[in-house]
Design an enzyme around this catalytic site. Structure first.
Site, PDB file in Angstrom:
ATOM      1  N   HIS A   1     101.681  32.369  -1.950  1.00 52.21           N
ATOM      2  CA  HIS A   1     100.654  32.940  -2.828  1.00 52.21           C
ATOM      3  C   HIS A   1     100.512  32.135  -4.110  1.00 52.21           C
ATOM      4  O   HIS A   1      99.428  32.023  -4.677  1.00 52.21           O
ATOM      5  CB  HIS A   1     100.993  34.403  -3.150  1.00 52.21           C
ATOM      6  CG  HIS A   1     100.478  35.332  -2.109  1.00 52.21           C
ATOM      7  ND1 HIS A   1     101.169  36.428  -1.668  1.00 52.21           N
ATOM      8  CD2 HIS A   1      99.328  35.314  -1.416  1.00 52.21           C
ATOM      9  CE1 HIS A   1     100.451  37.040  -0.749  1.00 52.21           C
ATOM     10  NE2 HIS A   1      99.337  36.386  -0.569  1.00 52.21           N
ATOM     11  N   ARG A  39      92.742  36.104   9.998  1.00 48.64           N
ATOM     12  CA  ARG A  39      94.094  36.249  10.562  1.00 48.64           C
ATOM     13  C   ARG A  39      94.569  37.681  10.312  1.00 48.64           C
ATOM     14  O   ARG A  39      95.173  37.972   9.286  1.00 48.64           O
ATOM     15  CB  ARG A  39      95.043  35.242   9.901  1.00 48.64           C
ATOM     16  CG  ARG A  39      94.772  33.780  10.276  1.00 48.64           C
ATOM     17  CD  ARG A  39      95.773  32.857   9.588  1.00 48.64           C
ATOM     18  NE  ARG A  39      95.844  31.548  10.202  1.00 48.64           N
ATOM     19  CZ  ARG A  39      95.322  30.429   9.676  1.00 48.64           C
ATOM     20  NH1 ARG A  39      94.689  30.480   8.524  1.00 48.64           N
ATOM     21  NH2 ARG A  39      95.450  29.276  10.296  1.00 48.64           N
ATOM     22  N   ARG A  63      90.516  37.794  14.545  1.00 51.98           N
ATOM     23  CA  ARG A  63      91.494  37.400  15.559  1.00 51.98           C
ATOM     24  C   ARG A  63      92.525  38.517  15.689  1.00 51.98           C
ATOM     25  O   ARG A  63      93.054  38.983  14.683  1.00 51.98           O
ATOM     26  CB  ARG A  63      92.185  36.096  15.145  1.00 51.98           C
ATOM     27  CG  ARG A  63      93.268  35.709  16.151  1.00 51.98           C
ATOM     28  CD  ARG A  63      93.877  34.382  15.844  1.00 51.98           C
ATOM     29  NE  ARG A  63      94.786  34.468  14.709  1.00 51.98           N
ATOM     30  CZ  ARG A  63      95.457  33.414  14.230  1.00 51.98           C
ATOM     31  NH1 ARG A  63      95.280  32.225  14.764  1.00 51.98           N
ATOM     32  NH2 ARG A  63      96.274  33.555  13.214  1.00 51.98           N
ATOM     33  N   GLU A 105      94.305  26.895  22.190  1.00 50.93           N
ATOM     34  CA  GLU A 105      95.404  26.279  21.443  1.00 50.93           C
ATOM     35  C   GLU A 105      96.614  25.984  22.315  1.00 50.93           C
ATOM     36  O   GLU A 105      97.669  25.634  21.823  1.00 50.93           O
ATOM     37  CB  GLU A 105      95.777  27.120  20.217  1.00 50.93           C
ATOM     38  CG  GLU A 105      95.937  28.592  20.456  1.00 50.93           C
ATOM     39  CD  GLU A 105      96.163  29.398  19.183  1.00 50.93           C
ATOM     40  OE1 GLU A 105      96.377  28.835  18.098  1.00 50.93           O
ATOM     41  OE2 GLU A 105      96.135  30.638  19.288  1.00 50.93           O
ATOM     42  N   ASN A 160      95.983  23.486  15.064  1.00 45.21           N
ATOM     43  CA  ASN A 160      97.350  23.517  14.518  1.00 45.21           C
ATOM     44  C   ASN A 160      98.356  23.703  15.651  1.00 45.21           C
ATOM     45  O   ASN A 160      99.378  23.018  15.713  1.00 45.21           O
ATOM     46  CB  ASN A 160      97.515  24.664  13.515  1.00 45.21           C
ATOM     47  CG  ASN A 160      96.482  24.617  12.409  1.00 45.21           C
ATOM     48  OD1 ASN A 160      95.862  23.582  12.202  1.00 45.21           O
ATOM     49  ND2 ASN A 160      96.285  25.710  11.719  1.00 45.21           N
ATOM     50  N   ASP A 161      98.032  24.627  16.549  1.00 41.20           N
ATOM     51  CA  ASP A 161      98.917  24.849  17.686  1.00 41.20           C
ATOM     52  C   ASP A 161      98.618  23.894  18.830  1.00 41.20           C
ATOM     53  O   ASP A 161      99.536  23.420  19.497  1.00 41.20           O
ATOM     54  CB  ASP A 161      98.796  26.304  18.176  1.00 41.20           C
ATOM     55  CG  ASP A 161      99.669  27.227  17.351  1.00 41.20           C
ATOM     56  OD1 ASP A 161     100.814  26.835  17.054  1.00 41.20           O
ATOM     57  OD2 ASP A 161      99.214  28.328  16.997  1.00 41.20           O
ATOM     58  N   ARG A 216     105.157  22.035  14.733  1.00 47.42           N
ATOM     59  CA  ARG A 216     104.278  21.803  13.575  1.00 47.42           C
ATOM     60  C   ARG A 216     104.994  21.984  12.237  1.00 47.42           C
ATOM     61  O   ARG A 216     104.502  21.561  11.204  1.00 47.42           O
ATOM     62  CB  ARG A 216     103.021  22.676  13.668  1.00 47.42           C
ATOM     63  CG  ARG A 216     103.246  24.158  13.493  1.00 47.42           C
ATOM     64  CD  ARG A 216     102.037  24.954  13.961  1.00 47.42           C
ATOM     65  NE  ARG A 216     101.390  25.704  12.889  1.00 47.42           N
ATOM     66  CZ  ARG A 216     100.465  26.645  13.080  1.00 47.42           C
ATOM     67  NH1 ARG A 216     100.032  26.911  14.291  1.00 47.42           N
ATOM     68  NH2 ARG A 216      99.932  27.270  12.060  1.00 47.42           N
ATOM     69  N   CYS A 256      88.956  26.062  14.368  1.00 43.26           N
ATOM     70  CA  CYS A 256      89.436  26.740  13.166  1.00 43.26           C
ATOM     71  C   CYS A 256      90.817  26.243  12.726  1.00 43.26           C
ATOM     72  O   CYS A 256      91.426  26.822  11.838  1.00 43.26           O
ATOM     73  CB  CYS A 256      89.444  28.256  13.342  1.00 43.26           C
ATOM     74  SG  CYS A 256      90.512  28.798  14.679  1.00 43.26           S
TER      75      CYS A 256
HETATM   76  C1  PEP Z   1      95.688  27.118  14.915  1.00 42.05           C
HETATM   77  O1  PEP Z   1      96.678  27.229  15.640  1.00 42.05           O
HETATM   78  O2  PEP Z   1      95.049  26.057  14.777  1.00 42.05           O
HETATM   79  C2  PEP Z   1      95.192  28.277  14.154  1.00 42.05           C
HETATM   80  C3  PEP Z   1      94.059  28.226  13.479  1.00 42.05           C
HETATM   81  O3  PEP Z   1      95.961  29.393  14.128  1.00 42.05           O
HETATM   82  P1  PEP Z   1      97.266  29.560  13.236  1.00 42.05           P
HETATM   83  O4  PEP Z   1      97.322  28.412  12.257  1.00 42.05           O
HETATM   84  O5  PEP Z   1      97.123  30.891  12.599  1.00 42.05           O
HETATM   85  O6  PEP Z   1      98.351  29.491  14.282  1.00 42.05           O
HETATM   86 MG    MG Z   2      97.494  29.148  16.197  1.00 39.92          MG
END
Ligand code: PEP
Ligand code: MG
Length: 595
Positions: free
Chosen positions: A202, A309, A345, A444, A467-468, A478, A515
């Site tokens: 934060h 999220r 989501r 993902e 990201n995943d 990651r 995303c």
């Molecule tokens: C991702 O995995 O790219 C994603 C947007 O979800 P999170 O970062 O919440 O896992």
């Molecule tokens: Mg993800």
């Protein structure tokens, strides 16, 4: 305060931390006295119990009063929308688990209040440390912050406030709480660095929204940096330079001026659409964790929320949110974002971390364990409550529902069965909802990319979670700094996966978005345009820059470079090619001093 410059720090000493809030600050450091109070546990007699319990409640009351004062002192409009952070801290203070567990320990174990609080906080920390999701894990810092405040009030230690800093300085502290950050006077505090913290804490979120450059997670900054040290911090790259030489100073002064110039220039793009020169229009949307982040997304020109999220709603509480509470939260976001769509989501967490009533065993491999939709499909009662709340919200605005971490067709079908059940229940109860609600999935996992064609027949939209996807495709954790060099968005395998996903989506006539963080990096915009993404959803401050780039590109250029891109064998080759292509078009971003 006495100012002493450590002369043993060589010129241009470089420290690398986490770039948590972009921008460059140049100035002298101010060490903030943040001596951590160490709680000492001791046994007490039964006669002392009442006094210790009383002291604990007094510390709770004083902490509450201090937080209310911070809240009352916030007038800056950018900060008002972040007051939820202080509210979260107030909620933690009022949390029955925190207070009654501590009191119970004092009474049953006959230990002093400090010791009891220390034990309760340790239990909270253990729960948070076992969380795999980075964003949620970092909410531990909120517990730490409240815990530190309580402890200080309990033992009667006061600490230096950021409001006492009289002249312009870069703050160096072991840790800064969100309350500290909120109280910062931007005309005095030009930047800050801390030993602990990460990009999604934060404190980092606040620093970004206040426009204060910050580098966090430097580990040893407070041990190394003396008060008054001439310092440069680059919050974009996470670099800190101590005792800069004249040459470095000039270089960063130029970078700072260029950065500030571009930031001002970007403001003009907020109101414009993300339309390419050849008339291809992308939707640029925001990723948010809380309703309070929506105004920032709007102010940056987001045309909706591409990733909400929802797991944040389940945090900092002993029991999951009720259907009504979720409905209110979703409606709040929808109302703020109207008339644009909001993609909710469903819960993306793993295991029993947030739901104490469900007791699942620890997993050896949580990233591949019972997380995201797998958890929801196991805890169907909980899942149904969320689906009902999302459906009910769909009667009040443009809601889309999205399932995370789908790895096969059977999973999405199982989700849809539950969604249909929830719809049937609502029909029977005569509760309104949008029967034609858009249903999408996150792509993902490598399996989802490989069978994107099969999945596309099942849903209305895809959103690629890079990201995943990158972590699973390249088998690179990651969050593991030792293999971070392998985490490459431009890896030929990733580019091929993205192409498969986009092609499958196009063939099925469904919308394909992204995303993951990759969407926010303007270096990739040309490729993403060429691949045919319809939507890019990202952290709000990233939107104007990507928009500016897209408005000066043609989709046909993006398509034209694909052959070349797919001819390269390594991520480095792709990156070098793209850097040249983008620098040719946007020298001010990609070839100039701004990385
Ligand atoms: C991702 O995995 O790219 C994603 C947007 O979800 P999170 O970062 O919440 O896992
Ligand atoms: Mg993800």
């Amino acid at each position: 305060m006495t100012v002493s410059v450590k002369t043993d720090i060589p010129p241009d000493t470089l420290l690398i931390g986490i770039g948590a809030s972009p921008g460059i600050a140049i100035g002298a450091t101010h060490l903030l006295n943040r001596v951590r109070v160490v709680a000492v546990e001791r046994s007490i007699s039964s006669e002392e119990v009442a006094a210790e319990v009383d002291a604990f409640w007094k510390a709770v009351a004083l902490s509450r009063q201090q937080l209310e004062e911070v809240k009352a002192g916030v007038t800056d409009q950018h900060l008002v929308e972040h007051l939820y952070i202080i509210d979260t801290h107030l909620l933690i203070l009022g949390d029955a688990m925190l207070t009654s567990d501590t009191v119970a320990l004092i009474e049953k174990e006959q230990i002093n209040a400090e010791g009891a609080l220390k034990r309760t906080l340790r239990k909270f920390r253990e729960i948070f440390d076992s969380i795999e999701d980075e964003y949620l894990r970092e909410r531990r810092s909120d517990i730490d912050s409240v815990g530190d405040r309580l402890l200080r009030n309990l033992v009667g230690v006061t600490q230096q406030s950021v409001t006492e800093i009289g002249k312009k300085a870069i703050i160096v502290a072991h840790d800064l709480s969100p309350a500290d950050t909120m109280q910062m006077d931007k005309s005095k505090i030009i930047g800050f660095v801390t030993d602990v913290g990460g990009r999604t804490s934060h404190t980092a979120i606040l620093a970004r929204s206040m426009g204060i450059p910050a580098v966090l997670g430097l580990e040893t900054a407070t041990g190394l940096i003396a008060a008054g040290t001439p310092t440069i911090i680059d919050g974009t790259s996470g670099t800190v330079i101590l005792n800069p030489s004249a040459e470095t100073f000039r270089e960063y002064l130029k970078k700072k001026q260029a950065y500030e110039y571009h930031e001002r220039e970007l403001l003009a793009y907020r109101e414009l659409s993300a339309e390419t020169l050849d008339g291809f229009r992308l939707a640029l949307r925001g990723n948010v964790e809380l309703a309070d982040e929506v105004p920032l997304a709007i102010s940056q020109g987001a045309e909706g929320i591409g990733l909400y999220r929802s797991e944040f709603l389940y945090m900092n509480r002993p029991l999951p949110p009720s259907e009504e509470e979720q409905l209110q939260a979703y409606r709040d976001i929808l109302a703020k974002m109207a008339p644009h769509p909001v993609t909710i989501r469903t819960l993306d967490v793993g295991g029993d971390k947030f739901v104490p009533e469900i007791n699942l065993a620890d997993e050896a491999n949580p990233a591949m364990g019972l997380r995201a939709v797998r958890f929801s499909l196991k805890e169907r009662r909980l899942f149904k409550i969320q689906l009902r709340a999302i459906l009910r919200a769909s009667a009040h605005g443009r809601v889309r529902v999205m399932f995370p971490m789908i790895s096969g067709v059977a999973e999405i079908r199982a989700c849809k069965v539950l969604l249909e059940e929830a719809k049937a229940e609502l029909v029977a109860e005569e509760i309104p909802f949008n029967a034609a609600i858009s249903v999408g999935i996150m792509i993902e996992t490598p399996s989802a990319a490989l069978i994107a064609g099969l999945l596309a027949r099942e849903v209305d939209f895809f959103s690629v979670g890079t990201n995943d996807l990158i972590q699973y495709c390249l088998a690179v954790d990651r969050g593991n700094e030792h293999v971070a060099y392998l985490y490459e968005p431009l890896h030929p395998a990733i580019l091929r996966a993205l192409k498969m996903i986009c092609d499958a989506g196009r063939e099925a006539g469904i919308e394909v978005g992204m995303c993951g963080e990759m969407a926010a990096d303007p270096l990739y915009s040309l490729v993403l345009l060429g691949l045919g993404f319809d939507e890019l959803s990202m952290n709000a401050p990233g939107i104007p820059r990507v928009k500016r780039i897209l408005r000066q590109l043609r989709r046909s250029e993006g398509v034209a470079i694909l052959d070349e891109i797919f001819g390269f064998a390594t991520a480095r080759e792709v990156a070098e090619y793209l850097e040249i292509e983008m620098a040719r078009r946007f020298p001010e971003y990609f070839a100039g001093p701004i990385p």
